[in-house]
Enzyme design. Sequence first.
Site, PDB file in Angstrom:
ATOM      1  N   CYS A  89      39.156  39.768  43.101  1.00 59.53           N
ATOM      2  CA  CYS A  89      37.719  39.990  43.241  1.00 59.53           C
ATOM      3  C   CYS A  89      36.973  39.462  42.018  1.00 59.53           C
ATOM      4  O   CYS A  89      35.904  38.860  42.147  1.00 59.53           O
ATOM      5  CB  CYS A  89      37.429  41.470  43.442  1.00 59.53           C
ATOM      6  SG  CYS A  89      35.689  41.844  43.754  1.00 59.53           S
ATOM      7  N   CYS A 178      36.094  49.622  44.255  1.00 59.76           N
ATOM      8  CA  CYS A 178      36.445  48.322  44.819  1.00 59.76           C
ATOM      9  C   CYS A 178      37.769  48.416  45.562  1.00 59.76           C
ATOM     10  O   CYS A 178      37.901  47.946  46.688  1.00 59.76           O
ATOM     11  CB  CYS A 178      36.533  47.281  43.705  1.00 59.76           C
ATOM     12  SG  CYS A 178      36.958  45.619  44.268  1.00 59.76           S
TER      13      CYS A 178
END
Length: 332
Positions: A89, A178
């Site tokens: 990410c 996340c």
Amino acid sequence: MVTGALVALSGGVDSSFALNLCIERYDHVRAGYVDISGEGIPSEVERVTAGTGVELVVLDSAKRFRREIIIWSEKMLFRGLTPNPCARCNAKIKFFALHEILNHSETLVTGHYARRDGELIQRGADTEKDQSYFLSLVDSKILRNCTFPLGNMMKRDVRSAALRQNIPFRKKESMDLCYSQTVLDGKPGRIIDLSGKEVGRHDGIGRYTIGQRKGLGAYGERMYVTAVNYLDGTVMIGKRKDLLSTGCIVIEMNWFRKPSRFPAEVLVQTRHRRKAVSAVLDYEDRGLHIKFRKPEEAVAPGQVCAVYLNTSMIGGGIISTTEQFDWKNDGE
């Protein structure tokens, strides 16, 4: 000449405190929020930017996050691999999106506990919170435009200062949020031993990863997850010695600085919160071959392997295969 800062803001204590530091240090400061959920701006982000009066830029990355992280993680899991969504990410979503809107007069600031030394990344001073590992896949062209103001600070001091200054922040870590969006419970299935015999059942395969001990139940001795198979829903368990590997192959290497020659003596870190260990690097047809000086525990295909020279990170890649330690022929 760098006179401004674009601060990656998540609403957590680290990025919120970093924003306030930048207001003191730079002539012009903007905050950038990368929306990976599609749910809009968190209240903590609104509060901290409202309190400072800085411009807030919101980047809608929800579709890209789903494609590059969620779907990618699912594919990795169903191949029996252990993905690292946070490191990917950073490389594919957050740093990439913010760097695209970075002005020439700005540096990209994040709240990571890491330090930049020219083209290389140094470990953070807080060894317990060091996050250099999670930066190992980020393009070096992006990282050379980054600044990490918390790199020389201790997490406890950052939190104490934020509370003392009444800086608003979300209590839950950004990394946890996340990761929660990429975790799959998966289907229930069998727990098997190394011979393939069923020894128990589990409620969801997504709750297990190689090296895990917690949540396995009682088997008369400590047992660990040695393999996870999403295709048939099985979790394989074994003893701690069954987790040992003598080496691995790493692909998709992202070099910041290649060793001047191979074989090369380095330190490698195969998981977050694992200590870096001595190893020898060399190239093979399959990719970068890593030979551990001593057998390493719970090395999982799919995970990130970061490469260091002392405290300087020189690159990182993805573990594709491991070489298991043959303990049966090692004197036992």
